[in-house]
Scaffold this motif. Structure first.
Motif, PDB file in Angstrom:
ATOM      1  N   LYS A  28     -44.473 -66.309 -92.173  1.00  0.00           N
ATOM      2  CA  LYS A  28     -44.961 -64.971 -91.849  1.00  0.00           C
ATOM      3  C   LYS A  28     -46.455 -65.037 -91.560  1.00  0.00           C
ATOM      4  O   LYS A  28     -47.179 -65.846 -92.135  1.00  0.00           O
ATOM      5  N   LYS A  29     -46.912 -64.184 -90.675  1.00  0.00           N
ATOM      6  CA  LYS A  29     -48.301 -64.251 -90.224  1.00  0.00           C
ATOM      7  C   LYS A  29     -49.283 -63.686 -91.251  1.00  0.00           C
ATOM      8  O   LYS A  29     -48.921 -62.855 -92.080  1.00  0.00           O
ATOM      9  N   LEU A  30     -50.505 -64.156 -91.135  1.00  0.00           N
ATOM     10  CA  LEU A  30     -51.604 -63.627 -91.932  1.00  0.00           C
ATOM     11  C   LEU A  30     -52.126 -62.406 -91.182  1.00  0.00           C
ATOM     12  O   LEU A  30     -52.739 -62.527 -90.126  1.00  0.00           O
ATOM     13  N   VAL A  31     -51.857 -61.225 -91.705  1.00  0.00           N
ATOM     14  CA  VAL A  31     -52.122 -59.979 -90.975  1.00  0.00           C
ATOM     15  C   VAL A  31     -53.259 -59.226 -91.666  1.00  0.00           C
ATOM     16  O   VAL A  31     -53.045 -58.504 -92.639  1.00  0.00           O
ATOM     17  N   MET A  32     -54.481 -59.369 -91.140  1.00  0.00           N
ATOM     18  CA  MET A  32     -55.642 -58.869 -91.863  1.00  0.00           C
ATOM     19  C   MET A  32     -56.223 -57.563 -91.325  1.00  0.00           C
ATOM     20  O   MET A  32     -56.975 -56.887 -92.022  1.00  0.00           O
ATOM     21  N   GLY A  33     -55.902 -57.177 -90.094  1.00  0.00           N
ATOM     22  CA  GLY A  33     -56.471 -55.954 -89.533  1.00  0.00           C
ATOM     23  C   GLY A  33     -55.453 -55.135 -88.772  1.00  0.00           C
ATOM     24  O   GLY A  33     -54.474 -55.675 -88.234  1.00  0.00           O
ATOM     25  N   CYS A  34     -55.669 -53.824 -88.710  1.00  0.00           N
ATOM     26  CA  CYS A  34     -54.731 -52.942 -88.009  1.00  0.00           C
ATOM     27  C   CYS A  34     -55.453 -51.693 -87.513  1.00  0.00           C
ATOM     28  O   CYS A  34     -56.618 -51.455 -87.836  1.00  0.00           O
ATOM     29  N   ILE A  35     -54.737 -50.899 -86.739  1.00  0.00           N
ATOM     30  CA  ILE A  35     -55.250 -49.607 -86.272  1.00  0.00           C
ATOM     31  C   ILE A  35     -54.333 -48.528 -86.845  1.00  0.00           C
ATOM     32  O   ILE A  35     -53.107 -48.658 -86.803  1.00  0.00           O
ATOM     33  N   ILE A  36     -54.940 -47.499 -87.440  1.00  0.00           N
ATOM     34  CA  ILE A  36     -54.169 -46.437 -88.093  1.00  0.00           C
ATOM     35  C   ILE A  36     -54.507 -45.092 -87.472  1.00  0.00           C
ATOM     36  O   ILE A  36     -55.502 -44.948 -86.753  1.00  0.00           O
ATOM     37  N   ALA A  37     -53.683 -44.106 -87.757  1.00  0.00           N
ATOM     38  CA  ALA A  37     -53.967 -42.729 -87.345  1.00  0.00           C
ATOM     39  C   ALA A  37     -53.457 -41.777 -88.413  1.00  0.00           C
ATOM     40  O   ALA A  37     -52.522 -42.101 -89.150  1.00  0.00           O
ATOM     41  N   ARG A  38     -54.090 -40.615 -88.495  1.00  0.00           N
ATOM     42  CA  ARG A  38     -53.621 -39.601 -89.435  1.00  0.00           C
ATOM     43  C   ARG A  38     -52.240 -39.113 -88.996  1.00  0.00           C
ATOM     44  O   ARG A  38     -52.013 -38.838 -87.814  1.00  0.00           O
ATOM     45  N   SER A  39     -51.334 -38.984 -89.939  1.00  0.00           N
ATOM     46  CA  SER A  39     -49.970 -38.548 -89.630  1.00  0.00           C
ATOM     47  C   SER A  39     -49.969 -37.175 -88.952  1.00  0.00           C
ATOM     48  O   SER A  39     -49.200 -36.940 -88.006  1.00  0.00           O
ATOM     49  N   LYS A  64     -68.790 -67.145 -79.318  1.00  0.00           N
ATOM     50  CA  LYS A  64     -68.276 -68.297 -80.057  1.00  0.00           C
ATOM     51  C   LYS A  64     -67.278 -67.895 -81.135  1.00  0.00           C
ATOM     52  O   LYS A  64     -66.367 -68.660 -81.462  1.00  0.00           O
ATOM     53  N   ALA A  65     -67.465 -66.693 -81.699  1.00  0.00           N
ATOM     54  CA  ALA A  65     -66.623 -66.256 -82.815  1.00  0.00           C
ATOM     55  C   ALA A  65     -65.271 -65.722 -82.369  1.00  0.00           C
ATOM     56  O   ALA A  65     -64.262 -65.909 -83.064  1.00  0.00           O
ATOM     57  N   ILE A  66     -65.207 -65.063 -81.224  1.00  0.00           N
ATOM     58  CA  ILE A  66     -63.983 -64.387 -80.787  1.00  0.00           C
ATOM     59  C   ILE A  66     -62.745 -65.292 -80.789  1.00  0.00           C
ATOM     60  O   ILE A  66     -61.675 -64.877 -81.264  1.00  0.00           O
ATOM     61  N   PRO A  67     -62.834 -66.540 -80.304  1.00  0.00           N
ATOM     62  CA  PRO A  67     -61.630 -67.387 -80.327  1.00  0.00           C
ATOM     63  C   PRO A  67     -61.102 -67.672 -81.731  1.00  0.00           C
ATOM     64  O   PRO A  67     -59.930 -68.007 -81.894  1.00  0.00           O
ATOM     65  N   TYR A  68     -61.962 -67.533 -82.750  1.00  0.00           N
ATOM     66  CA  TYR A  68     -61.543 -67.762 -84.137  1.00  0.00           C
ATOM     67  C   TYR A  68     -61.017 -66.489 -84.814  1.00  0.00           C
ATOM     68  O   TYR A  68     -60.546 -66.549 -85.940  1.00  0.00           O
ATOM     69  N   CYS A  69     -61.130 -65.353 -84.127  1.00  0.00           N
ATOM     70  CA  CYS A  69     -60.826 -64.074 -84.775  1.00  0.00           C
ATOM     71  C   CYS A  69     -59.365 -63.641 -84.655  1.00  0.00           C
ATOM     72  O   CYS A  69     -58.945 -62.674 -85.291  1.00  0.00           O
ATOM     73  N   ASN A  70     -58.598 -64.332 -83.808  1.00  0.00           N
ATOM     74  CA  ASN A  70     -57.157 -64.049 -83.704  1.00  0.00           C
ATOM     75  C   ASN A  70     -56.861 -62.574 -83.458  1.00  0.00           C
ATOM     76  O   ASN A  70     -56.122 -61.932 -84.213  1.00  0.00           O
ATOM     77  N   ILE A  71     -57.486 -62.043 -82.397  1.00  0.00           N
ATOM     78  CA  ILE A  71     -57.266 -60.641 -82.017  1.00  0.00           C
ATOM     79  C   ILE A  71     -55.924 -60.528 -81.306  1.00  0.00           C
ATOM     80  O   ILE A  71     -55.650 -61.245 -80.345  1.00  0.00           O
ATOM     81  N   VAL A  72     -55.075 -59.621 -81.768  1.00  0.00           N
ATOM     82  CA  VAL A  72     -53.728 -59.476 -81.234  1.00  0.00           C
ATOM     83  C   VAL A  72     -53.378 -57.994 -81.082  1.00  0.00           C
ATOM     84  O   VAL A  72     -54.100 -57.120 -81.566  1.00  0.00           O
ATOM     85  N   PHE A  73     -52.272 -57.742 -80.432  1.00  0.00           N
ATOM     86  CA  PHE A  73     -51.694 -56.395 -80.414  1.00  0.00           C
ATOM     87  C   PHE A  73     -50.217 -56.535 -80.744  1.00  0.00           C
ATOM     88  O   PHE A  73     -49.438 -57.075 -79.966  1.00  0.00           O
ATOM     89  N   GLU A  74     -49.842 -56.059 -81.934  1.00  0.00           N
ATOM     90  CA  GLU A  74     -48.447 -56.070 -82.367  1.00  0.00           C
ATOM     91  C   GLU A  74     -48.055 -54.658 -82.770  1.00  0.00           C
ATOM     92  O   GLU A  74     -48.757 -54.017 -83.548  1.00  0.00           O
ATOM     93  N   ASP A  75     -46.931 -54.176 -82.254  1.00  0.00           N
ATOM     94  CA  ASP A  75     -46.456 -52.849 -82.634  1.00  0.00           C
ATOM     95  C   ASP A  75     -44.968 -52.906 -82.958  1.00  0.00           C
ATOM     96  O   ASP A  75     -44.350 -53.965 -82.952  1.00  0.00           O
ATOM     97  N   ASP A  76     -44.421 -51.764 -83.299  1.00  0.00           N
ATOM     98  CA  ASP A  76     -42.992 -51.610 -83.569  1.00  0.00           C
ATOM     99  C   ASP A  76     -42.447 -52.644 -84.571  1.00  0.00           C
ATOM    100  O   ASP A  76     -43.063 -52.894 -85.593  1.00  0.00           O
ATOM    101  N   GLY A  77     -41.295 -53.233 -84.255  1.00  0.00           N
ATOM    102  CA  GLY A  77     -40.615 -54.103 -85.206  1.00  0.00           C
ATOM    103  C   GLY A  77     -41.412 -55.319 -85.611  1.00  0.00           C
ATOM    104  O   GLY A  77     -41.412 -55.720 -86.780  1.00  0.00           O
ATOM    105  N   GLU A  78     -42.097 -55.942 -84.644  1.00  0.00           N
ATOM    106  CA  GLU A  78     -42.901 -57.123 -84.946  1.00  0.00           C
ATOM    107  C   GLU A  78     -44.012 -56.768 -85.929  1.00  0.00           C
ATOM    108  O   GLU A  78     -44.268 -57.497 -86.891  1.00  0.00           O
ATOM    109  N   MET A  79     -44.660 -55.636 -85.700  1.00  0.00           N
ATOM    110  CA  MET A  79     -45.707 -55.164 -86.605  1.00  0.00           C
ATOM    111  C   MET A  79     -45.160 -54.962 -88.011  1.00  0.00           C
ATOM    112  O   MET A  79     -45.746 -55.451 -88.988  1.00  0.00           O
ATOM    113  N   LYS A  80     -44.049 -54.277 -88.121  1.00  0.00           N
ATOM    114  CA  LYS A  80     -43.501 -53.978 -89.444  1.00  0.00           C
ATOM    115  C   LYS A  80     -43.096 -55.252 -90.182  1.00  0.00           C
ATOM    116  O   LYS A  80     -43.397 -55.410 -91.372  1.00  0.00           O
ATOM    117  N   THR A  81     -42.438 -56.160 -89.488  1.00  0.00           N
ATOM    118  CA  THR A  81     -41.994 -57.408 -90.123  1.00  0.00           C
ATOM    119  C   THR A  81     -43.168 -58.196 -90.680  1.00  0.00           C
ATOM    120  O   THR A  81     -43.167 -58.625 -91.839  1.00  0.00           O
TER     121      THR A  81
END
Length: 321
Positions: free
Chosen positions: A214-225, A274-291
């Motif tokens: 399972k991935k190391l998932v350290m950051g996300c984007i949220i919104a008020r319900s 120099k830092a960006i390639p080490y930051c593992n910026i991704v976009f995951e939503d829906d089922g992949e995000m939840k898993t």
């Protein structure tokens, strides 16, 4: 004749519904980020918004701290925010389901930086003192799991000394002849820029992937319900803008680095590049995000339930597109 009338009525209904659609460009979206990797995905969207681009009426700002974001979400001053995943869970529990995770934006951002010491693998940390940030938080739990998986015990095989702020790691390694630190980005890169003798020797995201499926998932984007319920079309428009902004991170590192400096996400464009390639910026939503996110929160819960707000979020924590 009846068939023709039926067709005409259907067309009238379709066009009338289209006419009732929401002009999302008029919808205000107060978006907050924080300096560092979690905010990088917003950089290109901030650039577009400054030029009056983007699908919504964006007001995008950086908060000074996690506490400020918590306050702005709680006070409804922020509609959307980029935050650490454990903070998202804590906010969900604190607000009784008042926020949802829209997407994952950042994987692992921790690196081993060494100076004057040969470190090629986790095994090479045996017998050494390692300086780290994040005691009682994600960095400590991640490091402990990786060390344990490599048959190393904290305190016996590896001595870990914690500092209160990531910036203090710079002071630990730059003046020293020999030192090893566990630093998040962009601090890890900042160290190597300030001190050419210091090198990033291990990416802990890679080490995590060796011991976990399972991935190391350290950051996300949220919104008020409440904001999501009131502005479903705007949320979808935002996610398209945000995904494009994240895609541009890898496609245009120079432009993203310049935007990071302009909007103070990372102080210097040269460091950001120099830092960006080490930051593992991704976009995951829906089922992949939840898993991926659920597995990571289960890991944190096992390490310390308080780190995610005392309990695992319910299914409505995850936004379903």
């Amino acid at each position: 004749m009846k068939k023709l009338i039926s067709i005409l009525l259907t067309l009238v209904l379709i066009f009338s519904l289209a006419g009732c659609g929401v002009n999302v460009k008029e919808v205000k979206a107060n978006v907050y980020g924080i300096a560092g990797p979690t905010g990088i995905g917003l950089a290109n969207l901030m650039k577009d918004a400054k030029a009056d681009g983007g699908s919504l009426d964006y007001n995008i700002q950086l908060a000074a701290s996690n506490d400020e974001i918590v306050a702005k979400i709680t006070n409804k001053e922020a509609d959307i925010a980029a935050v650490a995943t454990n903070l998202a869970s804590t906010l969900y529990n604190k607000t009784n389901g008042g926020i949802k995770v829209l997407a994952v934006n950042t994987l692992g951002v921790l690196n081993v930086v060494a100076k004057g010491v040969e470190v090629k693998s986790i095994a090479d940390l045996k017998g050494k003192t390692v300086y780290s940030t994040g005691q009682g938080a994600n960095p400590e739990y991640i490091l402990n799991k990786i060390l344990e998986a490599n048959n190393l015990k904290v305190g016996e095989d590896v001595k870990v000394e914690f500092v209160s702020q990531p910036a203090e790691l710079v002071a630990k390694i730059v003046p020293a002849k020999e030192a090893v630190v566990i630093a998040p980005q962009p601090v890890a890169t900042t160290i190597t820029v300030q001190d050419k003798a210091a090198q990033i020797v291990i990416n802990l995201n890679d080490e995590w992937n060796k011991i976990s499926d399972k991935k190391l998932v350290m950051g996300c984007i949220i919104a008020r319900s409440e904001y999501i319920e009131q502005n479903p079309e705007a949320i979808e428009a935002f996610l398209k803008d945000y995904e494009a902004s994240i895609k541009a991170v890898s496609e245009d590192i120079d432009g993203t680095a310049a935007a990071c400096e302009e909007f103070k996400i990372i102080p210097k464009a040269a460091v950001a590049k120099k830092a960006i390639p080490y930051c593992n910026i991704v976009f995951e939503d829906d089922g992949e995000m939840k898993t991926d996110l659920l597995a990571y929160l289960e890991f944190l819960f096992g390490a310390n339930p308080k780190s995610i707000g005392g309990k695992l979020p319910a299914d409505d924590f995850y936004y379903d597109r």
